[in-house]
Design a protein around this motif. Structure first.
Motif, PDB file in Angstrom:
ATOM      1  N   ALA A   1      33.299 -53.020  34.233  1.00  0.00           N
ATOM      2  CA  ALA A   1      33.964 -51.945  33.496  1.00  0.00           C
ATOM      3  C   ALA A   1      33.474 -51.871  32.055  1.00  0.00           C
ATOM      4  O   ALA A   1      33.388 -50.790  31.467  1.00  0.00           O
ATOM      5  N   ALA A   2      33.111 -53.039  31.495  1.00  0.00           N
ATOM      6  CA  ALA A   2      32.634 -53.094  30.109  1.00  0.00           C
ATOM      7  C   ALA A   2      31.146 -52.789  29.993  1.00  0.00           C
ATOM      8  O   ALA A   2      30.611 -52.714  28.882  1.00  0.00           O
ATOM      9  N   GLY A   3      30.468 -52.631  31.132  1.00  0.00           N
ATOM     10  CA  GLY A   3      29.052 -52.305  31.116  1.00  0.00           C
ATOM     11  C   GLY A   3      28.124 -53.480  30.890  1.00  0.00           C
ATOM     12  O   GLY A   3      26.944 -53.299  30.583  1.00  0.00           O
ATOM     13  N   ARG A   4      28.639 -54.702  31.060  1.00  0.00           N
ATOM     14  CA  ARG A   4      27.803 -55.885  30.839  1.00  0.00           C
ATOM     15  C   ARG A   4      26.948 -56.237  32.053  1.00  0.00           C
ATOM     16  O   ARG A   4      26.033 -57.049  31.965  1.00  0.00           O
ATOM     17  N   ILE A   5      27.269 -55.656  33.210  1.00  0.00           N
ATOM     18  CA  ILE A   5      26.440 -55.809  34.407  1.00  0.00           C
ATOM     19  C   ILE A   5      26.225 -54.421  35.015  1.00  0.00           C
ATOM     20  O   ILE A   5      26.969 -53.478  34.723  1.00  0.00           O
ATOM     21  N   ASP A   6      25.203 -54.305  35.849  1.00  0.00           N
ATOM     22  CA  ASP A   6      24.872 -53.001  36.440  1.00  0.00           C
ATOM     23  C   ASP A   6      25.716 -52.678  37.670  1.00  0.00           C
ATOM     24  O   ASP A   6      25.951 -51.507  37.983  1.00  0.00           O
ATOM     25  N   ALA A   7      26.140 -53.725  38.370  1.00  0.00           N
ATOM     26  CA  ALA A   7      26.896 -53.517  39.608  1.00  0.00           C
ATOM     27  C   ALA A   7      27.651 -54.788  39.964  1.00  0.00           C
ATOM     28  O   ALA A   7      27.395 -55.861  39.411  1.00  0.00           O
ATOM     29  N   GLY A   8      28.590 -54.648  40.882  1.00  0.00           N
ATOM     30  CA  GLY A   8      29.291 -55.787  41.455  1.00  0.00           C
ATOM     31  C   GLY A   8      29.147 -55.712  42.964  1.00  0.00           C
ATOM     32  O   GLY A   8      28.666 -54.709  43.510  1.00  0.00           O
TER      33      GLY A   8
ATOM     34  N   GLY B   1      16.129 -56.246  40.586  1.00  0.00           N
ATOM     35  CA  GLY B   1      15.884 -56.084  39.161  1.00  0.00           C
ATOM     36  C   GLY B   1      17.128 -55.772  38.356  1.00  0.00           C
ATOM     37  O   GLY B   1      17.071 -55.685  37.129  1.00  0.00           O
ATOM     38  N   LYS B   2      18.274 -55.633  39.028  1.00  0.00           N
ATOM     39  CA  LYS B   2      19.523 -55.292  38.353  1.00  0.00           C
ATOM     40  C   LYS B   2      20.398 -56.538  38.170  1.00  0.00           C
ATOM     41  O   LYS B   2      20.292 -57.510  38.911  1.00  0.00           O
ATOM     42  N   ARG B   3      21.287 -56.474  37.164  1.00  0.00           N
ATOM     43  CA  ARG B   3      22.275 -57.526  36.950  1.00  0.00           C
ATOM     44  C   ARG B   3      23.499 -57.207  37.812  1.00  0.00           C
ATOM     45  O   ARG B   3      24.171 -56.196  37.593  1.00  0.00           O
ATOM     46  N   VAL B   4      23.758 -58.077  38.787  1.00  0.00           N
ATOM     47  CA  VAL B   4      24.825 -57.816  39.751  1.00  0.00           C
ATOM     48  C   VAL B   4      25.819 -58.976  39.741  1.00  0.00           C
ATOM     49  O   VAL B   4      25.438 -60.134  39.906  1.00  0.00           O
ATOM     50  N   GLY B   5      27.088 -58.658  39.556  1.00  0.00           N
ATOM     51  CA  GLY B   5      28.125 -59.676  39.482  1.00  0.00           C
ATOM     52  C   GLY B   5      28.686 -60.049  40.838  1.00  0.00           C
ATOM     53  O   GLY B   5      28.862 -59.200  41.716  1.00  0.00           O
TER      54      GLY B   5
ATOM     55  N   PRO C   1      33.992 -66.840  38.007  1.00  0.00           N
ATOM     56  CA  PRO C   1      35.006 -67.626  38.732  1.00  0.00           C
ATOM     57  C   PRO C   1      35.691 -66.847  39.849  1.00  0.00           C
ATOM     58  O   PRO C   1      36.104 -67.417  40.847  1.00  0.00           O
ATOM     59  N   GLY C   2      35.828 -65.528  39.678  1.00  0.00           N
ATOM     60  CA  GLY C   2      36.493 -64.707  40.689  1.00  0.00           C
ATOM     61  C   GLY C   2      36.216 -63.234  40.492  1.00  0.00           C
ATOM     62  O   GLY C   2      35.504 -62.826  39.563  1.00  0.00           O
ATOM     63  N   ALA C   3      36.810 -62.409  41.365  1.00  0.00           N
ATOM     64  CA  ALA C   3      36.553 -60.969  41.350  1.00  0.00           C
ATOM     65  C   ALA C   3      37.054 -60.294  40.082  1.00  0.00           C
ATOM     66  O   ALA C   3      36.456 -59.321  39.608  1.00  0.00           O
ATOM     67  N   ALA C   4      38.156 -60.782  39.520  1.00  0.00           N
ATOM     68  CA  ALA C   4      38.726 -60.147  38.324  1.00  0.00           C
ATOM     69  C   ALA C   4      37.726 -60.131  37.179  1.00  0.00           C
ATOM     70  O   ALA C   4      37.590 -59.128  36.461  1.00  0.00           O
ATOM     71  N   GLU C   5      36.999 -61.236  37.014  1.00  0.00           N
ATOM     72  CA  GLU C   5      36.015 -61.325  35.930  1.00  0.00           C
ATOM     73  C   GLU C   5      34.810 -60.425  36.193  1.00  0.00           C
ATOM     74  O   GLU C   5      34.243 -59.836  35.264  1.00  0.00           O
ATOM     75  N   VAL C   6      34.423 -60.308  37.460  1.00  0.00           N
ATOM     76  CA  VAL C   6      33.325 -59.403  37.824  1.00  0.00           C
ATOM     77  C   VAL C   6      33.674 -57.970  37.434  1.00  0.00           C
ATOM     78  O   VAL C   6      32.885 -57.259  36.795  1.00  0.00           O
TER      79      VAL C   6
ATOM     80  N   LYS D   1      29.930 -48.732  37.850  1.00  0.00           N
ATOM     81  CA  LYS D   1      30.814 -48.087  36.892  1.00  0.00           C
ATOM     82  C   LYS D   1      30.936 -46.605  37.242  1.00  0.00           C
ATOM     83  O   LYS D   1      29.963 -45.969  37.654  1.00  0.00           O
ATOM     84  N   LYS D   2      32.116 -46.067  37.087  1.00  0.00           N
ATOM     85  CA  LYS D   2      32.382 -44.688  37.494  1.00  0.00           C
ATOM     86  C   LYS D   2      31.464 -43.687  36.804  1.00  0.00           C
ATOM     87  O   LYS D   2      31.044 -42.694  37.402  1.00  0.00           O
ATOM     88  N   SER D   3      31.124 -43.944  35.556  1.00  0.00           N
ATOM     89  CA  SER D   3      30.291 -43.013  34.790  1.00  0.00           C
ATOM     90  C   SER D   3      28.796 -43.234  35.001  1.00  0.00           C
ATOM     91  O   SER D   3      27.972 -42.492  34.468  1.00  0.00           O
ATOM     92  N   SER D   4      28.446 -44.241  35.808  1.00  0.00           N
ATOM     93  CA  SER D   4      27.037 -44.591  35.989  1.00  0.00           C
ATOM     94  C   SER D   4      26.311 -43.599  36.894  1.00  0.00           C
ATOM     95  O   SER D   4      26.858 -43.116  37.886  1.00  0.00           O
ATOM     96  N   ALA D   5      25.054 -43.322  36.541  1.00  0.00           N
ATOM     97  CA  ALA D   5      24.209 -42.473  37.386  1.00  0.00           C
ATOM     98  C   ALA D   5      23.519 -43.302  38.466  1.00  0.00           C
ATOM     99  O   ALA D   5      22.865 -42.762  39.359  1.00  0.00           O
ATOM    100  N   PHE D   6      23.682 -44.619  38.392  1.00  0.00           N
ATOM    101  CA  PHE D   6      23.081 -45.539  39.356  1.00  0.00           C
ATOM    102  C   PHE D   6      23.902 -45.517  40.645  1.00  0.00           C
ATOM    103  O   PHE D   6      25.092 -45.837  40.647  1.00  0.00           O
TER     104      PHE D   6
END
Length: 252
Positions: free
Chosen positions: A173-180, A136-140, A163-168, A121-126
């Motif tokens: 963007a919604a912050g439900r995962i740490d990275a894609g 240890g991170k949630r990655v889509g 199912p695809g990249a759009a959902e990732v 995410k653009k605002s992420s410090a990660f």
């Protein structure tokens, strides 16, 4: 000199193929499986028209084969199974050529070389640099993709499949995962063309992409390989590549 003569012979063979189109599921038609939700490769524009780099490449190849292109849209998670079930003749959808896939599928010569990239995410410090930083991170990742396999091989990553990249990208963007984790060409395109709150981070192992087809149609594979050679030789490929990426993506 020998290399030049070989190329000329292959290109000459393409002319013969145009006069006698290869065998396909429907005579005179090349049925092409793709997602339609994976910009800039295959997606629908504001008017609902299917467009993208892979769409243009598929049309160019079909034209060289003297076949009418017919696009069949499906989610990535079921796209390989759809090929085996004869829903389409080929898949033109950035399918990475891997040893595991080659056990059950045939591939054209590589037509794209790219590198997977970590997306945050653009605002992420990660700011992960390598896959090891994702432990240890949630990655889509798209279900069944080569990106998912690379994440599994890295170990210790909490992989969330879609199912695809759009959902990732939506969940990222919604912050439900740490990275894609996806193609750098897709990441660069989205950053430049769409207002998605994402940014690219570290890179993974480079991939080569091919047009996927069933193993039981070697004549179609030969015809597609020759068509790819011809669109590279006559400048069609370079024109399409520059249109979408500003560079030639046919080279490693």
């Amino acid at each position: 000199m020998k290399k030049t003569l070989t190329l000329l012979a292959l290109l000459a063979g393409t002319t013969a193929l145009a006069a006698s189109a290869p065998s396909t599921l429907t005579k005179g038609v090349l049925k092409i499986g793709m997602e339609g939700t994976y910009p800039p490769f295959t997606y629908k524009d504001d008017k609902g028209n299917l467009t993208g780099f892979d769409v243009d490449i598929a049309k160019a190849v079909a034209a060289k084969l003297n076949l009418k292109p017919e696009f069949v849209l499906t989610e990535w998670s079921g796209i390989l199974a759809g090929l085996q079930a004869n829903k389409y003749d080929v898949i033109v959808n950035q399918v990475a050529i891997t040893a595991e896939r080659e056990k059950s599928l045939a591939f054209s010569q590589p037509y794209v070389y790219s590198t997977p990239q970590i997306i945050v995410k653009k605002s992420s410090a990660f700011t992960p640099k390598t896959l090891a930083d994702l432990k240890g991170k949630r990655v889509g990742s798209s279900l069944g993709s080569n990106y998912e396999q690379q994440l599994k091989a890295a170990g210790g990553i909490n992989i969330v499949t879609y199912p695809g990249a759009a959902e990732v990208l939506a969940d990222l963007a919604a912050g439900r995962i740490d990275a894609g984790y996806n193609d750098k060409l897709l990441v660069n395109y989205l950053i430049k063309s769409q207002n998605l709150p994402i940014k690219g981070a570290g890179f993974g192992k480079a991939d080569s992409m091919g047009i996927a087809l069933k193993k039981n149609n070697p004549s179609l594979k030969t015809a597609i390989d020759r068509a790819l050679l011809q669109i590279k030789a006559d400048g069609t490929y370079a024109k399409i590549s520059r249109k979408w990426f500003g560079l030639d993506v046919s080279k490693p």
